[in-house]
Motif scaffolding. Structure first.
Motif, mmCIF file in Angstrom:
data_model
loop_
_atom_site.group_PDB
_atom_site.id
_atom_site.type_symbol
_atom_site.label_atom_id
_atom_site.label_comp_id
_atom_site.label_asym_id
_atom_site.label_seq_id
_atom_site.Cartn_x
_atom_site.Cartn_y
_atom_site.Cartn_z
ATOM 1 N N GLU A 150 24.957 24.447 31.162
ATOM 2 C CA GLU A 150 23.969 23.847 32.056
ATOM 3 C C GLU A 150 24.517 23.713 33.471
ATOM 4 O O GLU A 150 23.778 23.893 34.452
ATOM 5 N N LEU A 151 25.800 23.400 33.603
ATOM 6 C CA LEU A 151 26.428 23.292 34.922
ATOM 7 C C LEU A 151 26.549 24.659 35.579
ATOM 8 O O LEU A 151 26.363 24.799 36.802
ATOM 9 N N LEU A 152 26.859 25.685 34.776
ATOM 10 C CA LEU A 152 27.076 27.038 35.285
ATOM 11 C C LEU A 152 26.168 28.023 34.547
ATOM 12 O O LEU A 152 26.616 28.834 33.732
ATOM 13 N N PRO A 153 24.855 27.962 34.808
ATOM 14 C CA PRO A 153 23.905 28.782 34.041
ATOM 15 C C PRO A 153 24.068 30.284 34.238
ATOM 16 O O PRO A 153 23.659 31.071 33.381
ATOM 17 N N GLU A 154 24.674 30.719 35.366
ATOM 18 C CA GLU A 154 24.838 32.155 35.636
ATOM 19 C C GLU A 154 26.129 32.722 35.049
ATOM 20 O O GLU A 154 26.330 33.942 35.052
ATOM 21 N N LEU A 155 26.994 31.854 34.543
ATOM 22 C CA LEU A 155 28.309 32.298 34.089
ATOM 23 C C LEU A 155 28.202 33.258 32.907
ATOM 24 O O LEU A 155 27.524 32.975 31.923
ATOM 25 N N GLU A 156 28.905 34.405 33.037
ATOM 26 C CA GLU A 156 28.868 35.429 31.993
ATOM 27 C C GLU A 156 30.235 35.723 31.390
ATOM 28 O O GLU A 156 30.330 36.071 30.212
ATOM 29 N N THR A 157 31.293 35.583 32.192
ATOM 30 C CA THR A 157 32.623 36.000 31.736
ATOM 31 C C THR A 157 33.678 35.003 32.189
ATOM 32 O O THR A 157 33.660 34.534 33.331
ATOM 33 N N MET A 158 34.603 34.695 31.290
ATOM 34 C CA MET A 158 35.778 33.892 31.614
ATOM 35 C C MET A 158 37.025 34.689 31.247
ATOM 36 O O MET A 158 37.134 35.194 30.126
ATOM 37 N N LEU A 159 37.961 34.797 32.192
ATOM 38 C CA LEU A 159 39.216 35.509 31.942
ATOM 39 C C LEU A 159 40.380 34.534 32.064
ATOM 40 O O LEU A 159 40.454 33.760 33.016
ATOM 41 N N PHE A 160 41.289 34.595 31.081
ATOM 42 C CA PHE A 160 42.467 33.737 31.097
ATOM 43 C C PHE A 160 43.729 34.591 30.989
ATOM 44 O O PHE A 160 43.944 35.283 29.995
ATOM 45 N N ILE A 161 44.527 34.549 32.056
ATOM 46 C CA ILE A 161 45.836 35.196 32.081
ATOM 47 C C ILE A 161 46.773 34.235 32.801
ATOM 48 O O ILE A 161 46.369 33.540 33.706
ATOM 49 N N GLY A 162 48.015 34.189 32.394
ATOM 50 C CA GLY A 162 48.963 33.351 33.107
ATOM 51 C C GLY A 162 49.686 32.379 32.203
ATOM 52 O O GLY A 162 50.781 31.924 32.523
ATOM 53 N N GLY B 147 50.076 39.631 31.038
ATOM 54 C CA GLY B 147 50.755 40.483 31.996
ATOM 55 C C GLY B 147 51.602 39.671 32.950
ATOM 56 O O GLY B 147 51.185 38.616 33.403
ATOM 57 N N PRO B 148 52.792 40.142 33.264
ATOM 58 C CA PRO B 148 53.657 39.457 34.228
ATOM 59 C C PRO B 148 53.332 39.884 35.656
ATOM 60 O O PRO B 148 52.694 40.919 35.888
ATOM 61 N N THR B 149 53.799 39.109 36.626
ATOM 62 C CA THR B 149 53.629 39.441 38.040
ATOM 63 C C THR B 149 54.165 40.837 38.332
ATOM 64 O O THR B 149 53.590 41.587 39.131
ATOM 65 N N GLU B 150 55.259 41.203 37.685
ATOM 66 C CA GLU B 150 55.905 42.503 37.930
ATOM 67 C C GLU B 150 55.078 43.690 37.448
ATOM 68 O O GLU B 150 55.419 44.841 37.737
ATOM 69 N N ALA B 151 54.017 43.445 36.717
ATOM 70 C CA ALA B 151 53.127 44.516 36.273
ATOM 71 C C ALA B 151 51.713 44.279 36.782
ATOM 72 O O ALA B 151 50.719 44.611 36.117
ATOM 73 N N THR B 152 51.595 43.682 37.965
ATOM 74 C CA THR B 152 50.321 43.493 38.663
ATOM 75 C C THR B 152 49.326 42.677 37.833
ATOM 76 O O THR B 152 48.281 43.171 37.417
ATOM 77 N N VAL B 153 49.680 41.470 37.571
ATOM 78 C CA VAL B 153 48.803 40.444 36.985
ATOM 79 C C VAL B 153 48.569 40.620 35.497
ATOM 80 O O VAL B 153 48.943 39.768 34.698
ATOM 81 N N GLY B 154 47.872 41.696 35.115
ATOM 82 C CA GLY B 154 47.486 41.850 33.719
ATOM 83 C C GLY B 154 47.670 43.268 33.229
ATOM 84 O O GLY B 154 47.551 44.236 33.988
ATOM 85 N N ILE B 155 47.957 43.380 31.937
ATOM 86 C CA ILE B 155 48.199 44.697 31.340
ATOM 87 C C ILE B 155 47.393 44.896 30.057
ATOM 88 O O ILE B 155 47.253 45.990 29.551
ATOM 89 N N SER B 156 46.847 43.788 29.517
ATOM 90 C CA SER B 156 46.089 43.893 28.268
ATOM 91 C C SER B 156 44.976 42.854 28.254
ATOM 92 O O SER B 156 45.026 41.862 28.987
ATOM 93 N N GLN B 157 43.965 43.084 27.405
ATOM 94 C CA GLN B 157 42.858 42.133 27.304
ATOM 95 C C GLN B 157 42.156 42.274 25.965
ATOM 96 O O GLN B 157 42.154 43.334 25.345
ATOM 97 N N VAL B 158 41.573 41.166 25.517
ATOM 98 C CA VAL B 158 40.780 41.149 24.291
ATOM 99 C C VAL B 158 39.696 40.096 24.435
ATOM 100 O O VAL B 158 39.914 39.037 25.025
ATOM 101 N N SER B 159 38.511 40.404 23.926
ATOM 102 C CA SER B 159 37.401 39.452 23.937
ATOM 103 C C SER B 159 37.528 38.552 22.709
ATOM 104 O O SER B 159 37.547 39.023 21.566
#
Length: 531
Positions: free
Chosen positions: A265-277, A302-314
């Motif tokens: 309700e606060l963020l009705p347009e929200l479609e995607t959340m990404l968590f890295i770090g 992903g570490p800083t040395e590999a440009t933020v992220g290297i893998s992802q899963v939903s």
């Protein structure tokens, strides 16, 4: 390949806003105009590739400083206003910049070790420059002058084992490759949308929306540090943001979950959340799925040395109910993840070992620090990509860079990576990568401290806080609480707040093991006994 400078130029032809920050905003057209003026000014006055330094937290003109630097052939070095003076001094001494953008309300003090010719441009001066130099410098800058290919786009300084920060060099090549991969994952595709811009620019997580967002004409909705301290204002801003993409650490999202109004309700347009770090805890993921039933939650690694992220899963309900930690995803298609033992031999699938990353997102190494670079970076053999599709000449040359992360992990049968923490004393806390030795070395700089050990305290499979064990030169003759406050105050002058241990214990001498080294296992055991 995608490119952030081209993105600005393309969407300058529209009426889209590039950044909204509080009551201020800036359009793509103005970012293009101002960065041309700034870039031409930098080329004319400082015809070199020495990086610029950008000091600030969130401000609409930070993007202008970034793009102007890139157009002039200079990388930029972001320093957040939360950085202590000593850390800022160390970074500036290493970079020796000709130009510092001070987009904060704080004064920058330089010492004699920095060139006397350094020019400091605060926001008022920068805006005056836009007016005064408009007739002279308001013209397009040819791509030949831009930062491009394997030239550094930014240098991000992270915690270092010597007590000095080390600068991770990230090139245009690295960033273009990362953006090409992460943009469709986040659903950033050129359509008009708003994306959250919350992490500080000195934290690599910020790149996840900054680069894909600007490349594809999205609007960055900036959340300055001051807003995070005022929940009422924070939620009021989020309510009117209309953000579609959220990128943050799990800790920030968990903080928001403390308020019941943080929901679809606060963020009705929200479609995607990404968590890295940092580790995404199962309870946080479950609560987010309950509160935001329509969104896609992506966990990455992903570490800083590999440009933020290297893998992802939903993340889905099956992951939530599997009664184990969440996977951190399948590697980006043009990269390879190896799990190796101490002899750098690959271990069988499912077994734990060190994570090694090979591919186009891997940095060239640490800025002006070949000794430390050679300890973690190397060039992989060509055979590792023999089954990959044909690539460009540049890819052929650079995609074999490899980085030994020091992280422990394994690979499931389905290709998903599992993360098990640090191999050494480098840990993740609240999304920040911290080297324990960095804190210990800075603790020892405090005059009254003879010896110090910092221990990460784990809770529910992740680091919850840091505990310092300290030996004082003259013992303690006051309350432990008062002494702890004094040491924290002194330590805050040397390292960022997020690195300061939560609690302190004072002992007469450090226990030693048979090798004559401090017996950390015994110190850990003593803590367990106390608990």
């Amino acid at each position: 390949m995608l490119n952030i400078v081209e993105g600005v130029r393309q969407y300058a032809k529209t009426d889209r806003l590039a950044v909204i920050c509080g009551e201020e905003s800036i359009s793509y057209a103005d970012v293009e105009k101002y960065s041309n003026i700034l870039g031409n000014y930098l080329i004319d006055k400082f015809n070199s590739d020495i990086p610029t330094v950008i000091y600030g937290n969130k401000d609409v003109m930070i993007l202008v400083a970034m793009i102007g630097s890139l157009k002039s052939g200079k990388a930029y070095v972001p320093i957040d206003t939360s950085s202590p003076a000593q850390r800022m001094k160390d970074i500036i001494e290493t970079v020796q910049p000709e130009v510092i953008f001070n987009l904060s309300d704080k004064e920058i003090m330089l010492d004699s070790s920095v060139s006397k010719n350094v020019e400091i441009l605060d926001k008022a001066t920068l805006m005056n420059l836009m007016i005064e130099k408009s007739n002279t410098y308001d013209f397009e800058i040819s791509r030949e002058k831009w930062v491009d290919n394997d030239e550094n786009s930014y240098i991000l300084f992270t915690s270092g084992t010597t007590g000095k920060p080390k600068g991770v060099q990230i090139s245009t090549y690295n960033l273009d490759s990362f953006s090409e991969w992460i943009s469709p994952v986040l659903g950033i595709d050129g359509s008009e949308m708003v994306v959250l811009d919350q992490p500080s620019y000195s934290f690599d997580l910020s790149v996840s929306t900054l680069y894909p967002g600007i490349i594809f004409g999205a609007t960055l909705f900036s959340i300055p540090n001051s807003l995070i301290l005022d929940f009422k204002k924070l939620y009021a801003e989020l309510k009117k943001s209309n953000i579609k993409v959220w990128v943050s650490t799990p800790s920030f999202a968990n903080m928001c979950l403390n308020d019941e109004t943080f929901s679809q309700e606060l963020l009705p347009e929200l479609e995607t959340m990404l968590f890295i770090g940092e580790v995404l805890p199962v309870p946080v993921a479950k609560e987010l799925l309950d509160r935001f039933p329509r969104i896609k939650i992506i966990n990455g690694y992903g570490p800083t040395e590999a440009t933020v992220g290297i893998s992802q899963v939903s993340i889905n309900r099956e992951h939530i109910n599997a009664n184990k930690s969440l996977p951190v995803g399948i590697p980006m298609p043009n990269s390879v993840i190896k799990i190796v033992n101490d002899e750098m031999e690959e271990v069988p699938k499912g077994e734990k070992g060190e994570i090694v990353i090979v591919g186009p997102s891997v940095s060239k190494g640490y800025y002006k620090n070949p000794e430390i670079t050679n300890k973690s970076f190397y060039v992989e053999g060509e055979s590792i990509f023999k089954e990959k599709s044909p690539v460009s000449a540049l890819d052929e040359k650079l995609r074999l860079r490899a980085y030994k992360t020091g992280d422990l992990g394994s690979i499931d049968d389905d290709g998903n990576i599992r993360f098990f923490g640090r191999k050494d004393f480098q840990i993740k806390l609240n999304g920040y990568r911290i080297e324990i030795e960095d804190i210990e070395n800075n603790l020892r700089k405090i005059n009254e401290i003879s010896s110090a050990v910092v221990l990460p305290i784990n809770k529910n499979g992740e680091v919850s806080h840091l505990k310092a064990i300290v030996v004082l030169k003259k013992g303690i003759n006051e309350s432990k609480l008062k002494k702890t406050v004094e040491i924290k105050r002194e330590l805050s002058k040397l390292i960022p707040k997020y690195m300061i241990p939560r609690s302190f214990d004072f002992i007469d001498e450090m226990p030693l093991n048979t090798n004559g080294k401090i017996d950390r296992k015994k110190l850990y055991a003593d803590i367990v006994e106390e608990a």
